[in-house]
Design a protein around this motif. Sequence first.
Motif, PDB file in Angstrom:
ATOM      1  N   ARG A 294       0.785  -1.438   0.012  1.00 57.48           N
ATOM      2  CA  ARG A 294      -0.175   0.118  -0.014  1.00 57.48           C
ATOM      3  C   ARG A 294       1.157   1.347   0.188  1.00 57.48           C
ATOM      4  NH1 ARG A 294      -2.799  -3.290   3.769  1.00 57.48           N
ATOM      5  NH2 ARG A 294      -4.878  -3.732   2.865  1.00 57.48           N
ATOM      6  N   VAL A 295       0.416   2.329  -0.456  1.00 58.88           N
ATOM      7  CA  VAL A 295       0.990   3.790  -0.230  1.00 58.88           C
ATOM      8  C   VAL A 295       0.880   4.086   1.103  1.00 58.88           C
ATOM      9  CG1 VAL A 295       1.216   6.251  -1.024  1.00 58.88           C
ATOM     10  CG2 VAL A 295       0.554   4.280  -2.685  1.00 58.88           C
ATOM     11  N   ALA A 296       1.881   4.491   1.783  1.00 63.81           N
ATOM     12  CA  ALA A 296       2.045   5.020   3.021  1.00 63.81           C
ATOM     13  C   ALA A 296       2.511   6.273   3.217  1.00 63.81           C
ATOM     14  CB  ALA A 296       2.844   4.035   3.883  1.00 63.81           C
ATOM     15  N   LEU A 297       1.783   7.067   3.778  1.00 68.17           N
ATOM     16  CA  LEU A 297       2.121   8.573   4.245  1.00 68.17           C
ATOM     17  C   LEU A 297       2.386   8.552   5.783  1.00 68.17           C
ATOM     18  CD1 LEU A 297       2.664  11.448   3.713  1.00 68.17           C
ATOM     19  CD2 LEU A 297       0.100  11.750   3.989  1.00 68.17           C
ATOM     20  N   ILE A 298       3.854   8.618   5.984  1.00 69.51           N
ATOM     21  CA  ILE A 298       4.071   8.716   7.590  1.00 69.51           C
ATOM     22  C   ILE A 298       4.510  10.148   7.902  1.00 69.51           C
ATOM     23  CG2 ILE A 298       5.889   7.865   9.126  1.00 69.51           C
ATOM     24  CD1 ILE A 298       6.016   5.593   7.358  1.00 69.51           C
TER      25      ILE A 298
ATOM     26  N   LEU B 130      -4.953  16.108   5.793  1.00 62.95           N
ATOM     27  CA  LEU B 130      -4.499  15.117   4.898  1.00 62.95           C
ATOM     28  C   LEU B 130      -5.421  13.963   5.408  1.00 62.95           C
ATOM     29  CD1 LEU B 130      -0.707  15.441   4.996  1.00 62.95           C
ATOM     30  CD2 LEU B 130      -2.381  15.790   2.988  1.00 62.95           C
ATOM     31  N   TYR B 131      -5.654  13.533   6.408  1.00 65.05           N
ATOM     32  CA  TYR B 131      -6.397  12.349   6.664  1.00 65.05           C
ATOM     33  C   TYR B 131      -8.006  12.717   6.462  1.00 65.05           C
ATOM     34  CZ  TYR B 131      -8.197   8.593   9.509  1.00 65.05           C
ATOM     35  OH  TYR B 131      -8.837   7.348  10.082  1.00 65.05           O
ATOM     36  N   GLU B 132      -8.413  13.720   6.667  1.00 64.27           N
ATOM     37  CA  GLU B 132      -9.520  13.958   6.199  1.00 64.27           C
ATOM     38  C   GLU B 132      -9.999  13.839   4.664  1.00 64.27           C
ATOM     39  OE1 GLU B 132     -10.975  17.237  10.017  1.00 64.27           O
ATOM     40  OE2 GLU B 132     -10.532  17.631   7.947  1.00 64.27           O
ATOM     41  N   THR B 133      -9.086  14.109   4.246  1.00 60.11           N
ATOM     42  CA  THR B 133      -8.914  14.410   2.704  1.00 60.11           C
ATOM     43  C   THR B 133      -8.916  13.031   2.084  1.00 60.11           C
ATOM     44  OG1 THR B 133      -8.308  16.429   2.503  1.00 60.11           O
ATOM     45  CG2 THR B 133      -8.334  15.448   0.453  1.00 60.11           C
ATOM     46  N   PHE B 134      -7.708  12.136   2.499  1.00 56.02           N
ATOM     47  CA  PHE B 134      -7.382  10.885   1.933  1.00 56.02           C
ATOM     48  C   PHE B 134      -7.630   9.771   2.944  1.00 56.02           C
ATOM     49  CE2 PHE B 134      -5.893  13.263  -1.716  1.00 56.02           C
ATOM     50  CZ  PHE B 134      -5.326  14.551  -0.933  1.00 56.02           C
TER      51      PHE B 134
ATOM     52  N   GLY C 155       7.619   0.277  -1.075  1.00 57.94           N
ATOM     53  CA  GLY C 155       8.380   0.484   0.125  1.00 57.94           C
ATOM     54  C   GLY C 155       9.288   1.651  -0.213  1.00 57.94           C
ATOM     55  N   SER C 156       9.461   2.000  -1.350  1.00 59.31           N
ATOM     56  CA  SER C 156      10.674   2.811  -1.563  1.00 59.31           C
ATOM     57  C   SER C 156       9.849   4.295  -1.372  1.00 59.31           C
ATOM     58  CB  SER C 156      10.571   2.881  -3.168  1.00 59.31           C
ATOM     59  OG  SER C 156      11.375   1.527  -3.499  1.00 59.31           O
ATOM     60  N   VAL C 157      10.924   5.312  -1.253  1.00 61.91           N
ATOM     61  CA  VAL C 157      10.616   6.717  -0.708  1.00 61.91           C
ATOM     62  C   VAL C 157      10.087   7.330  -2.056  1.00 61.91           C
ATOM     63  CG1 VAL C 157      11.382   9.032   0.136  1.00 61.91           C
ATOM     64  CG2 VAL C 157      11.983   6.614   1.140  1.00 61.91           C
ATOM     65  N   LYS C 158       9.036   7.940  -2.191  1.00 62.68           N
ATOM     66  CA  LYS C 158       8.812   8.779  -3.393  1.00 62.68           C
ATOM     67  C   LYS C 158       8.614  10.129  -3.041  1.00 62.68           C
ATOM     68  CE  LYS C 158       7.465   5.420  -6.205  1.00 62.68           C
ATOM     69  NZ  LYS C 158       8.448   5.382  -7.270  1.00 62.68           N
ATOM     70  N   LEU C 159       8.573  10.603  -1.912  1.00 56.40           N
ATOM     71  CA  LEU C 159       8.644  11.977  -1.399  1.00 56.40           C
ATOM     72  C   LEU C 159       8.806  12.206  -0.001  1.00 56.40           C
ATOM     73  CD1 LEU C 159       8.295  14.987  -2.909  1.00 56.40           C
ATOM     74  CD2 LEU C 159       5.935  14.695  -2.094  1.00 56.40           C
ATOM     75  N   ARG C 160       9.428  13.111   0.152  1.00 48.86           N
ATOM     76  CA  ARG C 160       9.678  13.458   1.669  1.00 48.86           C
ATOM     77  C   ARG C 160       9.853  15.032   1.646  1.00 48.86           C
ATOM     78  NH1 ARG C 160      13.763  11.530   5.048  1.00 48.86           N
ATOM     79  NH2 ARG C 160      13.788   9.481   4.072  1.00 48.86           N
TER      80      ARG C 160
ATOM     81  N   LEU D 187       2.389  17.582  -1.640  1.00 51.31           N
ATOM     82  CA  LEU D 187       1.737  16.596  -1.282  1.00 51.31           C
ATOM     83  C   LEU D 187       0.431  16.153  -1.603  1.00 51.31           C
ATOM     84  CD1 LEU D 187       2.426  13.825   0.312  1.00 51.31           C
ATOM     85  CD2 LEU D 187       1.760  15.147   2.488  1.00 51.31           C
ATOM     86  N   SER D 188      -0.423  17.186  -1.217  1.00 49.05           N
ATOM     87  CA  SER D 188      -1.966  17.118  -1.421  1.00 49.05           C
ATOM     88  C   SER D 188      -1.946  16.705  -2.857  1.00 49.05           C
ATOM     89  CB  SER D 188      -2.577  18.166  -1.050  1.00 49.05           C
ATOM     90  OG  SER D 188      -2.572  18.420   0.239  1.00 49.05           O
ATOM     91  N   LYS D 189      -1.298  17.431  -3.809  1.00 50.35           N
ATOM     92  CA  LYS D 189      -1.497  17.345  -5.240  1.00 50.35           C
ATOM     93  C   LYS D 189      -0.911  16.030  -5.908  1.00 50.35           C
ATOM     94  CE  LYS D 189      -0.024  19.701  -9.544  1.00 50.35           C
ATOM     95  NZ  LYS D 189       0.736  20.770 -10.180  1.00 50.35           N
ATOM     96  N   LEU D 190       0.161  15.492  -5.283  1.00 51.76           N
ATOM     97  CA  LEU D 190       0.773  14.188  -5.709  1.00 51.76           C
ATOM     98  C   LEU D 190      -0.223  13.032  -5.309  1.00 51.76           C
ATOM     99  CD1 LEU D 190       3.078  12.537  -7.061  1.00 51.76           C
ATOM    100  CD2 LEU D 190       4.098  12.473  -4.491  1.00 51.76           C
ATOM    101  N   LEU D 191      -0.812  13.283  -4.103  1.00 53.07           N
ATOM    102  CA  LEU D 191      -1.949  12.455  -3.904  1.00 53.07           C
ATOM    103  C   LEU D 191      -3.170  12.173  -4.520  1.00 53.07           C
ATOM    104  CD1 LEU D 191      -1.445  12.548   0.084  1.00 53.07           C
ATOM    105  CD2 LEU D 191      -0.537  10.645  -1.264  1.00 53.07           C
ATOM    106  N   ARG D 192      -3.434  13.414  -5.050  1.00 54.91           N
ATOM    107  CA  ARG D 192      -4.683  13.481  -6.040  1.00 54.91           C
ATOM    108  C   ARG D 192      -4.244  12.872  -7.164  1.00 54.91           C
ATOM    109  NH1 ARG D 192      -5.805  18.343  -2.989  1.00 54.91           N
ATOM    110  NH2 ARG D 192      -4.454  19.513  -4.524  1.00 54.91           N
ATOM    111  N   GLU D 193      -3.163  13.200  -7.848  1.00 53.69           N
ATOM    112  CA  GLU D 193      -2.952  12.701  -9.045  1.00 53.69           C
ATOM    113  C   GLU D 193      -2.608  11.055  -9.141  1.00 53.69           C
ATOM    114  OE1 GLU D 193      -1.183  17.032 -10.509  1.00 53.69           O
ATOM    115  OE2 GLU D 193       0.539  15.142 -10.258  1.00 53.69           O
TER     116      GLU D 193
END
Lengths: 182, 273
Positions: B177-181, B198-202, B251-256, B266-272
């Motif tokens: 799964r995609v994980a946002l930590i 972010l939690y309310e949105t996604f 498990g690879s880092v896509k963004l930090r 971050l929000s844009k990336l999650l939406r796309e």
Amino acid sequence: MKTVAVRAEDIDFEAAAREHRSFLLQIAVASARNPIDAEDIVQEALIRGFRGLKRFRGDCPLRIWLSRIVVRVAINHHRSVARRLKRWVFFADLETVHQDGSSQAFEPPDPAGVFDREALMDIRKHVNRLPDEFRMPLVMLAVEGLTIPEIAGVLEIPEGTVKSRIFYARKRLKEALQTRKK
Amino acid sequence: MNVDCQWISKNLEALFCDGLTDEQHQLARAHIENCQTCRSEVQALIAVDPLIKNYFRQQLAIAQAPRRPRRSVVYGSAVAVTAAVLLILVWRTPSVKPGMPPAVAPQTQSVPAASVEAPPPVKTDEVTNIARAKPEPSQPPKPDRIEPAVVADVNAPDFLVTDPAGYSRTLEDYRGRVALIGVWSKDQPQSVASLERLYETFGSDTRLRLVGVSNERVQKPGNTSFPILYNQGSRLLGLKPGEFVLLDEAGSVKLRGSLVKDFESLSKLLRER
């Protein structure tokens, strides 16, 4: 002196010990080289006498029989103490401790004016230098009521030997005191 | 029979031991009374008797006196008792001065070289007890509960957290799964607000897992609903409070970046996605 034969089983040892205790203490003082040990010597002699009462044959007064035990205990006590304290000198023993706790240096009289006064201070040392066989009969002469035959009975030696030893004890003591004067 | 000084000297013992006949005795007494030398000799022998009697009385008085311990024994005993008391007092008094570190820890006794001079176990216990009984006043009081370490060392795992119930989580739990930590802190309310938004949105996206990690075991701020986790001494993928990391299914880092500054990207990336 009339000797009354008493069987060992007839003796009330506790009463006899109470009666003769003072006499035995004098014998202990005359036998021991240190008067402080006299009480212990009498106590041990009475215990030994009580244990060995069955061996009392009644051929002499009980106090003489007990006195023999006192003399033996005193000799053994001196030997055991001498082993432990071979070269120690009890300076405190050279003075007299009174009932009130005060102490006084020993000063014997010199009625005849024969001996050096300083030498008389060492009378105890000279007496203790005498061998037991000479010292005991000489000092026992001073025990109240003790006669030459009784001394012979206590020491289990003939009367003539007692007299002879007393004489030589006097002679040695006199020479020791006069030698110091010279 | 001629009784002279030589005869007296020879029979002096018999004279004193009643070994003479009555006639010899009378002759001897007559000579002694008239001879100064022999009289002095006999008087010297007789003079011993009162000395012995006096000596005996002295000895008897000593024997009959109430028993008292010798002065030397009394003084010696008193000195020995005093020395023993002082020794005990010195022994039991801690030698630690104010401001100095506490007593030596008992573990040092295991060193062989020091074991020769090491005090007996009883003494060591006493020293230790004293160190405990008198703690260093300048030291701050220790907390009753030990908090988990928040600073991870180089050997610590990359990601090891626990949920409020105490169950541990690793990156393996989020694989597939995609994980946002995001790492949040009470001191950074803006990062907490970003996580909540972010939690309310996604949060409804089942392919996405969003968690907020705290380095301190504190309660979640009010008016928040995102799931929280507590760091267990891990390096937390190198994140600091207020930062986030986005991991893909492998498990690879896509963004930090920062939860506050990089919130829009971050929000844009999650939406796309």
